[in-house]
Write a protein that holds these residues in place. Structure first.
Motif, PDB file in Angstrom:
ATOM      1  N   ALA A  88      14.407 -20.346 -11.962  1.00  0.00           N
ATOM      2  CA  ALA A  88      13.042 -20.812 -11.708  1.00  0.00           C
ATOM      3  C   ALA A  88      12.869 -21.163 -10.240  1.00  0.00           C
ATOM      4  N   ARG A  89      11.620 -21.147  -9.798  1.00  0.00           N
ATOM      5  CA  ARG A  89      11.265 -21.574  -8.448  1.00  0.00           C
ATOM      6  C   ARG A  89      10.352 -22.799  -8.555  1.00  0.00           C
ATOM      7  N   GLN A 105       7.989 -22.188 -11.658  1.00  0.00           N
ATOM      8  CA  GLN A 105       7.812 -20.805 -12.099  1.00  0.00           C
ATOM      9  C   GLN A 105       9.109 -20.331 -12.741  1.00  0.00           C
ATOM     10  N   TRP A 106       9.088 -20.079 -14.034  1.00  0.00           N
ATOM     11  CA  TRP A 106      10.277 -19.671 -14.781  1.00  0.00           C
ATOM     12  C   TRP A 106      10.333 -18.160 -14.900  1.00  0.00           C
ATOM     13  N   PHE A 107      11.525 -17.580 -14.627  1.00  0.00           N
ATOM     14  CA  PHE A 107      11.688 -16.132 -14.605  1.00  0.00           C
ATOM     15  C   PHE A 107      12.343 -15.629 -15.885  1.00  0.00           C
ATOM     16  N   THR A 112      10.988 -11.457 -13.162  1.00  0.00           N
ATOM     17  CA  THR A 112       9.554 -11.677 -12.978  1.00  0.00           C
ATOM     18  C   THR A 112       9.135 -12.966 -13.700  1.00  0.00           C
ATOM     19  N   VAL A 113       7.984 -13.517 -13.293  1.00  0.00           N
ATOM     20  CA  VAL A 113       7.542 -14.790 -13.863  1.00  0.00           C
ATOM     21  C   VAL A 113       7.183 -14.616 -15.329  1.00  0.00           C
ATOM     22  N   SER A 114       7.744 -15.475 -16.165  1.00  0.00           N
ATOM     23  CA  SER A 114       7.456 -15.473 -17.591  1.00  0.00           C
ATOM     24  C   SER A 114       6.421 -16.538 -17.939  1.00  0.00           C
ATOM     25  N   TRP A 115       6.602 -17.744 -17.406  1.00  0.00           N
ATOM     26  CA  TRP A 115       5.600 -18.781 -17.568  1.00  0.00           C
ATOM     27  C   TRP A 115       5.713 -19.773 -16.407  1.00  0.00           C
ATOM     28  N   VAL A 116       4.697 -20.593 -16.238  1.00  0.00           N
ATOM     29  CA  VAL A 116       4.666 -21.601 -15.178  1.00  0.00           C
ATOM     30  C   VAL A 116       4.348 -22.951 -15.809  1.00  0.00           C
ATOM     31  N   TYR A 131       2.591 -15.523 -18.745  1.00  0.00           N
ATOM     32  CA  TYR A 131       2.396 -14.251 -18.041  1.00  0.00           C
ATOM     33  C   TYR A 131       2.800 -13.069 -18.916  1.00  0.00           C
TER      34      TYR A 131
END
Length: 447
Positions: A88-89, A105-107, A112-116, A131
């Motif tokens: 995550a970021r 931001q979870w990958f 790629t981003v899965s959810w935030v 996402y």
């Protein structure tokens, strides 16, 4: 009478500050809530979720993560790792090294981003955005108990509100906002709005008896925007358009050759900025940076040996940048505090916006408010609205930049002219202008 903002961005913040300076006191509502709205700006999401409990924002190391995972952080952002895989970021609320969490931001497994996860200024997880194939499609908003209160389907553009005793479906953000405004019993006789997007559609949802004003702070371009043309061609509540950029106001006859149609009048009104001091012609240059990539720094330092350069960062500095501190006319300030940064802004009268990477501590705006002369290069300018075009140079124009600085410091009249031009370009307004224009469009009812 209320302010209706689509979101609380820089122009909305400046407009609200200008009103306060002019002692104009009316409620403010933002349609979209990022979780960090000030206390005097409400939103339908903020109201229905009711998460204002006085707690502090969430610091990055307070995030709950699985055991043995780790967080790496800089002054700009953070990363969550499981061994060597970034999961995550972390996005912070500001770039001042405070490291308060705004988003995580979870990958997924392909990066790629899965959810935030969205956190608010009281440290609560107040929303999640999901996402699909890299695009935000759905968002849920929670109350303090973690219960879903609002669901927003971005694809269908509809929203669902579900709180005790209230279950409603809305086909648009505009309809949801209109319901909220009427539910809270705001006085909607006159609405100030500053976007031709969602707020305009709210105006069409409100009862027809009101009178509204568009405060236009975007670049108009070569033609009138389509939604502004809609206001001219149709009978709506919007009866006044106020340009907040002087260059567009000057072009109004070019933009409106056939008149204003169903809009009663046009006005000009910029923003009121605080200016605690004037330029004192102090031979000191300030640069604030988050990296050691500072355009043409060596050439500038060598070209102005009698001018003191002060370079500040909110983080540690690299050896490359620290080495500049060994020069006789350069001082470096790593890990600078906000208090020390403010003192540097007061002690210098030239600001060079020449660092690559992100801006820190809203330094360009701060320099503008301190009436510092701001100069930069075309590839480094962070906030061009505060820099006069003649003070933005090509990379090979270091001699011209140097000459401008030296001449301004030697000639008070020239410095005054440059600062006046800088303020005019930034659409700097006065309290008297606000009183006059706001009074004219509201018949003095705004006070």
């Amino acid at each position: 009478m209320i302010n209706l903002f689509e979101k609380y961005d820089g122009s909305s913040r400046d407009f609200l500050f200008s009103q306060k300076m002019a002692k104009i006191k009316i409620p403010s509502v933002a349609m979209i809530d990022n979780g960090f709205l000030p206390d005097d700006v409400d939103s339908p999401f903020k109201y229905f979720c009711d998460l204002d409990d006085g707690d502090d924002p969430l610091y990055f190391n307070q995030l709950k993560i699985p055991r043995y995972w780790r967080i790496l952080s800089t002054g700009e952002s953070g990363q969550i790792y499981n061994l060597d895989q970034m999961k995550a970021r972390i996005i912070y609320s500001a770039t001042d090294n405070s490291r308060f969490v705004k988003e995580v931001q979870w990958f997924n497994d392909i990066g790629t981003v899965s959810w935030v996860d969205h956190y608010n200024n009281h440290g609560h997880l107040f929303a999640k955005t999901y996402y699909y194939e890299g695009k935000a499609t759905y968002r849920k908003y929670f109350n303090s108990h973690g219960q879903v209160v609002i669901e927003w389907n971005f694809t269908a553009e509809d929203l669902f509100l579900d709180i005790k005793g209230l279950h409603r479906h809305f086909t648009s953000l505009a309809k949801f906002t209109t319901f909220y405004l009427q539910f809270r019993k705001y006085n909607l006789d006159h609405v100030f709005y500053n976007s031709l997007s969602h707020p305009l559609w709210v105006m069409d949802e409100l009862p027809t008896g009101g009178t509204d004003t568009l405060f236009w702070n975007e670049d108009t371009g070569t033609t009138i925007p389509g939604n502004m043309q809609y206001l001219l061609n149709n009978r709506t509540r919007t009866k006044h358009i106020v340009f907040q950029k002087h260059r567009d106001w000057v072009r109004r006859r070019e933009l409106f050759p056939k008149g204003t149609g169903n809009v009663d009048d046009l006005h000009y009104l910029g923003m009121i900025y605080p200016h605690p001091r004037g330029n004192k012609l102090q031979p000191r240059i300030l640069i604030m940076t988050n990296s050691d990539q500072i355009e043409n720094l060596d050439q500038l330092v060598r070209g102005m040996p009698n001018i003191e350069f002060r370079i500040a960062a909110v983080t540690e500095m690299s050896g490359k940048l620290l080495a500049f501190g060994e020069r006789p006319n350069v001082e470096v300030y790593p890990n600078v505090s906000r208090k020390r940064a403010l003192q540097l802004l007061k002690d210098c009268d030239i600001y060079l916006d020449i660092n690559h990477g992100s801006e820190i501590l809203d330094s360009v705006r701060a320099a503008f408010e301190q009436n510092m002369l701001i100069l930069g290069f075309k590839n480094t300018i962070h906030e061009p609205q505060f820099v006069a075009p003649q003070n933005i140079f090509e990379l090979n124009q270091v001699p011209q930049m140097t000459q401008t600085i030296l001449a301004a410091l030697l000639k008070p009249a020239l410095m005054k002219k440059l600062i006046d031009t800088q303020r005019e370009y930034a659409n700097d307004a006065t309290v008297e202008q606000y009183s006059e224009v706001i009074g004219a469009i509201t018949d003095g009812k705004a006070r």
